[in-house]
Design an enzyme around this catalytic site. Structure first.
Site, PDB file in Angstrom:
ATOM      1  N   HIS A 245       0.843  -1.194   0.000  1.00 39.60           N
ATOM      2  CA  HIS A 245       0.000   0.000   0.000  1.00 39.60           C
ATOM      3  C   HIS A 245       0.877   1.242   0.000  1.00 39.60           C
ATOM      4  CE1 HIS A 245       1.211  -0.278   4.186  1.00 39.60           C
ATOM      5  NE2 HIS A 245       0.861   0.996   4.337  1.00 39.60           N
ATOM      6  N   ASP A 247       0.745   5.094   1.838  1.00 41.77           N
ATOM      7  CA  ASP A 247       0.046   5.768   2.929  1.00 41.77           C
ATOM      8  C   ASP A 247      -0.782   6.929   2.394  1.00 41.77           C
ATOM      9  OD1 ASP A 247       1.262   4.052   4.714  1.00 41.77           O
ATOM     10  OD2 ASP A 247       2.882   5.442   5.203  1.00 41.77           O
ATOM     11  N   HIS A 301       4.804   0.038  -0.057  1.00 39.54           N
ATOM     12  CA  HIS A 301       5.560  -0.677   0.967  1.00 39.54           C
ATOM     13  C   HIS A 301       4.645  -1.675   1.670  1.00 39.54           C
ATOM     14  CE1 HIS A 301       3.922   2.990   2.811  1.00 39.54           C
ATOM     15  NE2 HIS A 301       3.899   2.362   3.965  1.00 39.54           N
ATOM     16  N   ARG A 311       6.962  -8.626  16.130  1.00 43.25           N
ATOM     17  CA  ARG A 311       7.508  -7.332  15.717  1.00 43.25           C
ATOM     18  C   ARG A 311       6.515  -6.244  16.107  1.00 43.25           C
ATOM     19  NH1 ARG A 311       6.875  -4.202  10.836  1.00 43.25           N
ATOM     20  NH2 ARG A 311       8.549  -2.667  10.665  1.00 43.25           N
TER      21      ARG A 311
END
Length: 378
Positions: A245, A247, A301, A311
């Site tokens: 996607h 941002d 990204h 994470r």
């Protein structure tokens, strides 16, 4: 948003234009990592198409470092930023002035929140069509290609009124026992807003406009803070923590923990950005791409997961005031002569991504077409 990698992006094959996302609830599912990890296979809703599944070995992206303490930062940094932002929109900032203890406290409380039982986290459950609250893999919003993650998002307003929107959110939503959470994340968001304005000065210089132009544009902002938790996954080669996607916001300031996972699509391949506890990862979003009239890129990204380690990351999404009209400064338009995107407000774009479109590589272009087709008034 299809400017950088329109023909080769793996996300482009599956983008979902003009779809009412609130109706995509055919297979509701509860994302509970402690239970899902007891299963030998992950549910089909989390399995991504073969062309979008993560690669085993990928190169590391050469991301420039911007030292904000350097006396030469206003001389060299604009050139370095311009070079990065015309290609992929990512750079790192160091010596940023944000307290290490504040960052550590924010990470500690994030871990504490995600370690809570699911019922406790669900007190902050995100409501359909809203951008803030607790979300477990977006179950209920999407039914396929679910991300292997849970998030907590909350709004931050920098309006010079002295309001403590973040602090009030935690107390009102989760109770007075979360007062410390509210204080820490209020301070963290204020630090991120201040850092964003410093970066905006450099972005202005990079684009050849007055250094105060974008700082003034974002001085008052309606931004979003998001805490991300990517649990270990027994089959990490089948799923993604966050799908490909761009941002929709203006600027993202990300702080990662020590676990690898962030990947950027550059030069027709996925490349990773190694975690650095001393640095913030900064990337351009679709809204700033529109403000720059397409000069600076909002790049595709994603986040991958692994079998061994959880994470966590913290993302501050800088956004203009919701009623602020987004259009490039006259200095840019006089040079380029043509407009690439129509005028819009952040509230329009936010509604589009929350109710009508699943963010991908084409978000900004699809939104622009939607604005023009529907003659949406500002």
């Amino acid at each position: 948003m299809a400017i950088l990698c329109t023909t080769t992006s793996p996300a482009e094959k599956e983008h979902e234009p003009k779809q009412d996302l609130e109706k995509d609830q055919t297979s509701p599912l509860i994302f509970n990592p402690s239970l899902l990890n007891l299963q030998s296979q992950i549910p089909n809703q989390f399995i991504w198409p073969d062309e979008e599944k993560p690669s085993i070995d990928i190169p590391e992206l050469n991301v420039p470092f911007i030292d904000l303490s350097s006396q030469d930062s206003t001389l060299e940094a604009p050139r370095v930023i311009a070079e990065a932002c015309t290609k992929h929109g990512f750079f790192l900032v160091v010596n940023h002035g944000v307290s290490e203890s504040l960052i550590a406290d924010a990470h500690r409380l994030m871990e504490s929140f995600f370690d809570m039982p699911l019922a406790g986290k669900q007190k902050a459950q995100r409501k359909p069509g809203e951008s803030c609250g607790y979300a477990s893999s977006f179950t209920g919003r999407f039914s396929t290609k679910l991300p292997w993650k849970e998030t907590l998002s909350f709004q931050f307003s920098n309006d010079n009124s002295g309001s403590r929107t973040v602090q009030d959110y935690f107390s009102d939503t989760l109770g007075q026992e979360f007062e410390q959470f509210g204080k820490v994340y209020q301070d963290y968001c204020e630090a991120m807003s201040s850092l964003s304005l410093k970066i905006m000065e450099l972005l202005g210089l990079s684009l050849g406009v007055n250094r105060d132009y974008f700082r003034g544009f974002f001085e008052e902002n309606d931004s979003i803070m998001r805490l991300n938790h990517y649990p270990p996954c027994q089959t990490p080669d089948l799923t993604l923590g966050t799908g490909p996607h761009c941002d929709p916001s203006s600027l993202t300031i990300l702080h990662q923990d020590h676990v690898n996972g962030l990947q950027v699509f550059v030069d027709n391949q996925w490349q990773s950005i190694r975690p650095n506890p001393k640095a913030f990862v900064v990337n351009i979003g679709d809204t700033f791409m529109a403000l720059s009239n397409g000069i600076f890129k909002s790049c595709l990204h994603r986040a991958v997961v692994n079998r061994e380690s959880a994470r966590k990351s913290m993302a501050f999404f800088l956004c203009p005031k919701k009623d602020k009209v987004v259009k490039p400064p006259s200095d840019i338009l006089e040079k380029m002569k043509t407009r690439k995107y129509p005028d819009f407000t952040w509230s329009m774009f936010l509604e589009f991504t929350q109710k009508h479109y699943r963010a991908d590589v084409n978000t900004l272009d699809s939104f622009s077409n939607w604005v023009i087709t529907n003659n949406n008034p500002i």
